[in-house]
Design a protein around this motif. Structure first.
Motif, PDB file in Angstrom:
ATOM      1  N   TYR A  89      -5.808 -10.115   0.755  1.00 57.40           N
ATOM      2  CA  TYR A  89      -6.705  -8.996   0.530  1.00 57.40           C
ATOM      3  C   TYR A  89      -6.089  -8.060  -0.507  1.00 57.40           C
ATOM      4  N   ALA A  90      -6.928  -7.267  -1.153  1.00 61.35           N
ATOM      5  CA  ALA A  90      -6.457  -6.245  -2.088  1.00 61.35           C
ATOM      6  C   ALA A  90      -7.579  -5.232  -2.308  1.00 61.35           C
ATOM      7  N   GLU A  91      -7.190  -4.065  -2.798  1.00 63.31           N
ATOM      8  CA  GLU A  91      -8.125  -3.032  -3.262  1.00 63.31           C
ATOM      9  C   GLU A  91      -9.220  -2.712  -2.236  1.00 63.31           C
ATOM     10  N   GLY A  92      -8.834  -2.635  -0.968  1.00 69.33           N
ATOM     11  CA  GLY A  92      -9.798  -2.270   0.061  1.00 69.33           C
ATOM     12  C   GLY A  92      -9.857  -0.770   0.250  1.00 69.33           C
ATOM     13  N   ARG A  93     -11.054  -0.222   0.274  1.00 70.71           N
ATOM     14  CA  ARG A  93     -11.218   1.216   0.516  1.00 70.71           C
ATOM     15  C   ARG A  93     -12.407   1.457   1.442  1.00 70.71           C
ATOM     16  N   TRP A  94     -12.231   2.404   2.357  1.00 67.39           N
ATOM     17  CA  TRP A  94     -13.309   2.864   3.222  1.00 67.39           C
ATOM     18  C   TRP A  94     -13.856   4.140   2.595  1.00 67.39           C
ATOM     19  N   HIS A  95     -15.144   4.170   2.316  1.00 66.96           N
ATOM     20  CA  HIS A  95     -15.740   5.275   1.568  1.00 66.96           C
ATOM     21  C   HIS A  95     -16.459   6.279   2.458  1.00 66.96           C
ATOM     22  N   GLY A 260       3.523   5.015  18.805  1.00 69.59           N
ATOM     23  CA  GLY A 260       4.396   5.375  17.691  1.00 69.59           C
ATOM     24  C   GLY A 260       3.635   5.898  16.494  1.00 69.59           C
ATOM     25  N   LEU A 261       2.331   5.557  16.415  1.00 68.66           N
ATOM     26  CA  LEU A 261       1.494   6.000  15.299  1.00 68.66           C
ATOM     27  C   LEU A 261       0.127   6.464  15.810  1.00 68.66           C
ATOM     28  N   ALA A 262       0.143   7.186  16.920  1.00 66.41           N
ATOM     29  CA  ALA A 262      -1.119   7.611  17.538  1.00 66.41           C
ATOM     30  C   ALA A 262      -1.911   8.540  16.634  1.00 66.41           C
ATOM     31  N   ASN A 263      -1.240   9.236  15.729  1.00 65.83           N
ATOM     32  CA  ASN A 263      -1.937  10.196  14.874  1.00 65.83           C
ATOM     33  C   ASN A 263      -2.306   9.630  13.510  1.00 65.83           C
ATOM     34  N   ALA A 264      -2.032   8.349  13.282  1.00 68.44           N
ATOM     35  CA  ALA A 264      -2.560   7.669  12.091  1.00 68.44           C
ATOM     36  C   ALA A 264      -4.005   7.315  12.416  1.00 68.44           C
ATOM     37  N   GLN A 265      -4.880   8.305  12.310  1.00 71.08           N
ATOM     38  CA  GLN A 265      -6.186   8.219  12.946  1.00 71.08           C
ATOM     39  C   GLN A 265      -7.165   7.286  12.248  1.00 71.08           C
ATOM     40  N   THR A 266      -7.231   7.341  10.947  1.00 67.81           N
ATOM     41  CA  THR A 266      -8.304   6.611  10.268  1.00 67.81           C
ATOM     42  C   THR A 266      -7.754   5.810   9.097  1.00 67.81           C
ATOM     43  N   ILE A 267      -8.119   4.565   8.999  1.00 68.45           N
ATOM     44  CA  ILE A 267      -7.697   3.703   7.896  1.00 68.45           C
ATOM     45  C   ILE A 267      -8.611   3.968   6.698  1.00 68.45           C
ATOM     46  N   VAL A 268      -8.009   4.226   5.541  1.00 68.42           N
ATOM     47  CA  VAL A 268      -8.812   4.518   4.345  1.00 68.42           C
ATOM     48  C   VAL A 268      -8.504   3.580   3.179  1.00 68.42           C
ATOM     49  N   GLY A 269      -7.430   2.788   3.266  1.00 64.41           N
ATOM     50  CA  GLY A 269      -7.098   1.897   2.166  1.00 64.41           C
ATOM     51  C   GLY A 269      -6.402   0.644   2.652  1.00 64.41           C
ATOM     52  N   LEU A 270      -6.739  -0.476   2.026  1.00 60.68           N
ATOM     53  CA  LEU A 270      -6.095  -1.765   2.311  1.00 60.68           C
ATOM     54  C   LEU A 270      -5.474  -2.259   1.011  1.00 60.68           C
ATOM     55  N   ASN A 271      -4.158  -2.145   0.911  1.00 59.57           N
ATOM     56  CA  ASN A 271      -3.458  -2.505  -0.317  1.00 59.57           C
ATOM     57  C   ASN A 271      -3.253  -4.005  -0.454  1.00 59.57           C
ATOM     58  N   GLY A 272      -3.001  -4.660   0.647  1.00 62.07           N
ATOM     59  CA  GLY A 272      -2.754  -6.094   0.597  1.00 62.07           C
ATOM     60  C   GLY A 272      -2.534  -6.627   1.995  1.00 62.07           C
ATOM     61  N   GLY A 273      -2.601  -7.921   2.114  1.00 67.25           N
ATOM     62  CA  GLY A 273      -2.385  -8.509   3.427  1.00 67.25           C
ATOM     63  C   GLY A 273      -2.295 -10.015   3.344  1.00 67.25           C
ATOM     64  N   ALA A 274      -1.530 -10.570   4.256  1.00 65.56           N
ATOM     65  CA  ALA A 274      -1.382 -12.024   4.326  1.00 65.56           C
ATOM     66  C   ALA A 274      -1.375 -12.449   5.783  1.00 65.56           C
ATOM     67  N   HIS A 275      -2.168 -13.480   6.088  1.00 61.74           N
ATOM     68  CA  HIS A 275      -2.089 -14.131   7.391  1.00 61.74           C
ATOM     69  C   HIS A 275      -1.004 -15.202   7.251  1.00 61.74           C
ATOM     70  N   ALA A 276       0.223 -14.817   7.623  1.00 61.68           N
ATOM     71  CA  ALA A 276       1.397 -15.607   7.280  1.00 61.68           C
ATOM     72  C   ALA A 276       1.444 -16.947   7.988  1.00 61.68           C
ATOM     73  N   ASN A 277       1.048 -16.976   9.250  1.00 62.44           N
ATOM     74  CA  ASN A 277       1.038 -18.200  10.047  1.00 62.44           C
ATOM     75  C   ASN A 277      -0.160 -18.163  10.981  1.00 62.44           C
TER      76      ASN A 277
END
Length: 343
Positions: A89-95, A260-277
């Motif tokens: 994945y790349a260049e993902g944005r939630w508008h 550990g990241l309870a306050n990372a409330q909303t995802i706004v960008g997807l820079n990259g990702g790999a389904h490694a296995n």
């Protein structure tokens, strides 16, 4: 004339093709309830209308990843029905947020193709846009998929590989209209950690694990109307197993990251990702995160944190690659994303 759809093969794609995907979906509170039943999702912005109103939104929106899965599922019959693997994945944005009553549809443009050297498959790059009933852009992203050829004698197309950003610039992230953290309730959110409390390079073991069951991932695949054969048809893979939809692993890892990241409330960008296995039923998913960057947004009090989220089926936390540079066999997911949290 055949009435059924066998799906597209690699030779059926050409750069510039626009695929308008079928079956729009009107969402309700049911999707939110099912999402929270499938994953141990606890981020307060999506769990409580009152908490969301305290943050300037009219009500709790649908989880960002649920909106992603809904849009993604629309694309499967046209993009990845005959896929060998979803590669990245790349260049993902939630508008903008998705609320109960919104209707989502999707369209994709083919932006790259490359036949593999074996001549039996190729990689297809698409940019997908999710739109609501007002034709407003809800989210967009690029993904690339390895797809089988149907006709092995079909000539190889001219290779086109799109030039994609490795990281979305913080200034290009979209803060949902009205969102503010001026009266943020840290007690109700579950943790006291602000953006300033995290350091670049910090690693967080999310501690908990969840074992994937056959029934739940099958329900998830149907919920998102994902028709990829490898997820529900035991004859589609040589070993007779069902491959867990990669989005199921993403959502499970994101839900586990609450610790550990309870306050990372909303995802706004997807820079990259790999389904490694591959992930299959019976595996226990655990997760850890690394802070990659921090940034201000255009909204006072709302900060952006860039995170690497890694899902594993075992092994030690913070182990990612072996001496050969390849992902360790227990690494299932390596995701790079931006989230918003109080400064």
């Amino acid at each position: 004339m055949a009435k059924t759809n066998p799906g597209r093969f690699f030779e059926d794609y050409a750069v510039g093709d626009v695929l308008r995907h079928a079956v729009p979906r009107t969402v309700s509170g049911g999707e939110r309830a099912l999402y929270h039943a499938l994953y141990p999702a606890r981020h307060a912005l999506y769990s409580s209308d009152e908490f969301a109103r305290g943050c300037g939104l009219p009500e709790a929106p649908l989880d960002d990843l649920a909106a992603f899965h809904l849009v993604f599922g629309k694309t499967v019959p046209d993009v990845s029905l005959n896929a060998v693997a979803n590669l990245g994945y790349a260049e993902g944005r939630w508008h903008r947020p998705v609320y109960a009553g919104d209707t989502l549809r999707a369209e994709s443009e083919v932006i790259g193709v490359k036949q593999n050297s074996n001549g039996k498959s190729g990689v297809v790059y698409v940019r997908t846009r999710g739109l609501n009933q007002h034709d407003d852009l809800v989210l967009d992203y690029v993904r690339w998929v390895m797809v089988r050829k149907g006709d092995l004698d079909a000539p190889a197309p001219q290779t086109v590989i799109p030039d994609l950003q490795n990281v979305i610039r913080a200034e290009d992230l979209v803060v949902p209209a009205g969102l503010q953290f001026d009266s943020y309730d840290f007690v109700q959110a579950g943790e006291a950690h602000r953006l300033a409390d995290y350091e670049i390079g910090e690693q967080i073991d999310h501690v908990d694990g969840v074992t994937v069951e056959e029934a739940e991932h099958m329900l998830a695949t149907r919920l998102w109307q994902n028709t990829a054969k490898v997820h529900f048809d035991t004859t589609a893979r040589p070993d007779g197993s069902r491959l867990i939809y990669g989005g199921h692993v993403i959502s499970m890892a994101r839900a586990l990251s609450f610790n550990g990241l309870a306050n990372a409330q909303t995802i706004v960008g997807l820079n990259g990702g790999a389904h490694a296995n591959p992930c299959t039923s019976g595996m226990t998913i655990r997760a850890w995160s690394e802070v990659l960057d921090k940034a201000e947004t255009g909204v006072p009090g709302v900060g952006a944190i860039r995170l690497r989220l890694v899902a594993t089926s075992g092994g030690e936390p913070f182990a990612l690659r072996g001496d050969d540079g390849k992902y360790l066999p227990e690494v299932l997911l390596d995701l790079d994303y931006w989230a918003l949290m109080p400064v």
